[in-house]
Motif scaffolding. Structure first.
Motif, mmCIF file in Angstrom:
data_model
loop_
_atom_site.group_PDB
_atom_site.id
_atom_site.type_symbol
_atom_site.label_atom_id
_atom_site.label_comp_id
_atom_site.label_asym_id
_atom_site.label_seq_id
_atom_site.Cartn_x
_atom_site.Cartn_y
_atom_site.Cartn_z
ATOM 1 N N ALA A 172 -2.227 16.103 15.046
ATOM 2 C CA ALA A 172 -3.288 17.065 14.733
ATOM 3 C C ALA A 172 -3.749 16.910 13.281
ATOM 4 C CB ALA A 172 -2.802 18.484 14.999
ATOM 5 N N TYR A 173 -2.812 16.710 12.376
ATOM 6 C CA TYR A 173 -3.147 16.500 10.963
ATOM 7 C C TYR A 173 -3.972 15.227 10.792
ATOM 8 C CZ TYR A 173 -2.522 15.505 5.991
ATOM 9 O OH TYR A 173 -2.739 15.211 4.670
ATOM 10 N N LEU A 174 -3.616 14.177 11.510
ATOM 11 C CA LEU A 174 -4.340 12.912 11.396
ATOM 12 C C LEU A 174 -5.775 13.058 11.889
ATOM 13 C CD1 LEU A 174 -1.581 10.405 12.594
ATOM 14 C CD2 LEU A 174 -2.127 11.127 10.260
ATOM 15 N N VAL A 175 -5.980 13.862 12.915
ATOM 16 C CA VAL A 175 -7.342 14.142 13.378
ATOM 17 C C VAL A 175 -8.124 14.801 12.248
ATOM 18 C CG1 VAL A 175 -8.726 15.559 14.960
ATOM 19 C CG2 VAL A 175 -6.765 14.270 15.826
ATOM 20 N N TYR A 176 -7.494 15.761 11.588
ATOM 21 C CA TYR A 176 -8.117 16.473 10.468
ATOM 22 C C TYR A 176 -8.436 15.530 9.305
ATOM 23 C CZ TYR A 176 -8.364 19.496 6.360
ATOM 24 O OH TYR A 176 -8.746 20.097 5.193
ATOM 25 N N ARG A 177 -7.539 14.587 8.992
ATOM 26 C CA ARG A 177 -7.705 13.702 7.830
ATOM 27 C C ARG A 177 -8.515 12.440 8.119
ATOM 28 N NH1 ARG A 177 -7.547 14.881 3.037
ATOM 29 N NH2 ARG A 177 -6.392 13.063 2.346
ATOM 30 N N ARG A 178 -8.801 12.153 9.365
ATOM 31 C CA ARG A 178 -9.467 10.901 9.749
ATOM 32 C C ARG A 178 -10.764 10.658 9.004
ATOM 33 N NH1 ARG A 178 -12.262 9.841 15.330
ATOM 34 N NH2 ARG A 178 -12.848 11.939 14.797
ATOM 35 N N LYS A 179 -11.600 11.656 8.866
ATOM 36 C CA LYS A 179 -12.892 11.477 8.181
ATOM 37 C C LYS A 179 -12.700 11.131 6.704
ATOM 38 C CE LYS A 179 -15.568 14.288 11.305
ATOM 39 N NZ LYS A 179 -16.299 15.516 11.524
ATOM 40 N N ALA A 180 -11.720 11.742 6.071
ATOM 41 C CA ALA A 180 -11.447 11.443 4.659
ATOM 42 C C ALA A 180 -10.992 10.004 4.510
ATOM 43 C CB ALA A 180 -10.398 12.406 4.097
ATOM 44 N N TRP A 181 -10.177 9.504 5.441
ATOM 45 C CA TRP A 181 -9.705 8.131 5.370
ATOM 46 C C TRP A 181 -10.847 7.145 5.563
ATOM 47 C CZ3 TRP A 181 -5.070 8.783 9.205
ATOM 48 C CH2 TRP A 181 -4.093 9.585 8.598
ATOM 49 N N LEU A 182 -11.716 7.449 6.518
ATOM 50 C CA LEU A 182 -12.838 6.551 6.776
ATOM 51 C C LEU A 182 -13.808 6.531 5.596
ATOM 52 C CD1 LEU A 182 -13.479 7.363 10.543
ATOM 53 C CD2 LEU A 182 -12.384 5.319 9.579
ATOM 54 N N ALA A 183 -13.949 7.661 4.925
ATOM 55 C CA ALA A 183 -14.828 7.724 3.747
ATOM 56 C C ALA A 183 -14.244 6.966 2.565
ATOM 57 C CB ALA A 183 -15.078 9.172 3.359
ATOM 58 N N ALA A 184 -12.902 6.887 2.503
ATOM 59 C CA ALA A 184 -12.254 6.196 1.387
ATOM 60 C C ALA A 184 -12.320 4.715 1.657
ATOM 61 C CB ALA A 184 -10.807 6.638 1.252
ATOM 62 N N GLY A 199 5.855 20.117 5.750
ATOM 63 C CA GLY A 199 6.294 19.525 4.483
ATOM 64 C C GLY A 199 5.772 18.119 4.300
ATOM 65 N N SER A 200 5.814 17.316 5.336
ATOM 66 C CA SER A 200 5.301 15.939 5.254
ATOM 67 C C SER A 200 3.805 15.932 4.969
ATOM 68 C CB SER A 200 5.565 15.188 6.565
ATOM 69 O OG SER A 200 6.936 15.085 6.793
ATOM 70 N N MET A 201 3.080 16.790 5.665
ATOM 71 C CA MET A 201 1.628 16.855 5.471
ATOM 72 C C MET A 201 1.287 17.287 4.048
ATOM 73 S SD MET A 201 0.361 18.599 8.991
ATOM 74 C CE MET A 201 1.700 18.792 10.145
ATOM 75 N N TYR A 202 1.970 18.305 3.579
ATOM 76 C CA TYR A 202 1.704 18.791 2.225
ATOM 77 C C TYR A 202 1.980 17.704 1.192
ATOM 78 C CZ TYR A 202 2.118 21.165 -2.211
ATOM 79 O OH TYR A 202 1.965 21.511 -3.529
ATOM 80 N N LEU A 203 3.139 17.067 1.296
ATOM 81 C CA LEU A 203 3.511 16.050 0.312
ATOM 82 C C LEU A 203 2.569 14.848 0.343
ATOM 83 C CD1 LEU A 203 7.392 16.181 0.633
ATOM 84 C CD2 LEU A 203 5.994 17.028 -1.268
ATOM 85 N N SER A 204 2.193 14.409 1.522
ATOM 86 C CA SER A 204 1.289 13.255 1.590
ATOM 87 C C SER A 204 -0.098 13.632 1.089
ATOM 88 C CB SER A 204 1.221 12.683 3.007
ATOM 89 O OG SER A 204 0.615 13.581 3.899
ATOM 90 N N TYR A 205 -0.575 14.814 1.436
ATOM 91 C CA TYR A 205 -1.889 15.267 0.980
ATOM 92 C C TYR A 205 -1.925 15.414 -0.536
ATOM 93 C CZ TYR A 205 -6.111 18.131 0.659
ATOM 94 O OH TYR A 205 -7.356 18.612 0.333
ATOM 95 N N ARG A 206 -0.825 15.917 -1.074
ATOM 96 C CA ARG A 206 -0.766 16.210 -2.509
ATOM 97 C C ARG A 206 -0.504 14.978 -3.373
ATOM 98 N NH1 ARG A 206 -1.317 18.786 -6.952
ATOM 99 N NH2 ARG A 206 0.343 19.978 -7.895
ATOM 100 N N PHE A 207 0.344 14.055 -2.904
ATOM 101 C CA PHE A 207 0.819 12.990 -3.775
ATOM 102 C C PHE A 207 0.421 11.572 -3.373
ATOM 103 C CE2 PHE A 207 3.939 16.460 -4.378
ATOM 104 C CZ PHE A 207 3.696 16.703 -5.719
ATOM 105 N N VAL A 208 -0.119 11.384 -2.200
ATOM 106 C CA VAL A 208 -0.494 10.038 -1.760
ATOM 107 C C VAL A 208 -2.013 9.919 -1.808
ATOM 108 C CG1 VAL A 208 -0.426 8.392 0.156
ATOM 109 C CG2 VAL A 208 1.541 9.884 -0.272
ATOM 110 N N PRO A 209 -2.531 8.902 -2.494
ATOM 111 C CA PRO A 209 -3.989 8.718 -2.517
ATOM 112 C C PRO A 209 -4.542 8.586 -1.094
ATOM 113 C CG PRO A 209 -2.942 7.281 -4.125
ATOM 114 C CD PRO A 209 -1.844 7.899 -3.302
#
Length: 148
Positions: A136-148, A20-30
């Motif tokens: 595990a989610y943060l590992v997945y999202r790390r590249k997107a954060w670095l690109a932003a 739930g946390s992952m979904y909400l942050s992915y969906r609603f947090v830039p």
């Protein structure tokens, strides 16, 4: 047997809370603010141990728990800019939660003679599950954060 059932239930709740946390942050947090959200959240969940120390009156646990909270707060703050530290913070916090659970229910001295605070039944199982799933989610999202 009852403890095993309670643990399974709390692990299941930890998975659901993480998803739930992952979904909400992915969906609603830039994307550019997502690491900051998880960084601040790491500090807050680490600080729960100070609340437990106070609630359970574990006077001799203050030093160990405060030191751990400071370490997790530093990792959380630095993790805003360095996602690898945030990943490490969540993974280490998950291990910290497991150590508390083992210490409390097995009688093993996992803190090498230092007094740790008590935690509510199966809190460590829930929180470790949540923390490791978020890592595990943060590992997945790390590249997107670095690109932003």
């Amino acid at each position: 047997m009852a403890l095993a059932i309670i643990m399974i239930l709390y692990v299941s709740i930890g998975v659901l809370a993480a998803v739930g946390s992952m979904y909400l942050s992915y969906r609603f947090v830039p994307v550019r603010y997502e690491s900051a959200l998880y960084s601040v959240f790491l500090v807050f969940i680490a600080a729960f141990y100070l609340a437990f120390t106070s609630y359970f009156g574990d006077e001799s646990a203050w030093r160990l728990e405060t030191t751990a909270v400071v370490v997790f707060a530093i990792l959380g703050c630095l993790g805003i800019r360095l996602p690898i530290l945030l990943i490490a913070g969540y993974a280490l916090h998950g291990a910290w939660d497991l150590l508390h659970e083992i210490h409390q229910h097995s009688g093993a001295d996992v803190f090498v003679g230092r007094q740790a605070t008590q935690v509510p039944l199966a809190y460590g199982a829930f929180c470790a599950t949540f923390d490791l799933a978020v890592a595990a989610y943060l590992v997945y999202r790390r590249k997107a954060w670095l690109a932003a």
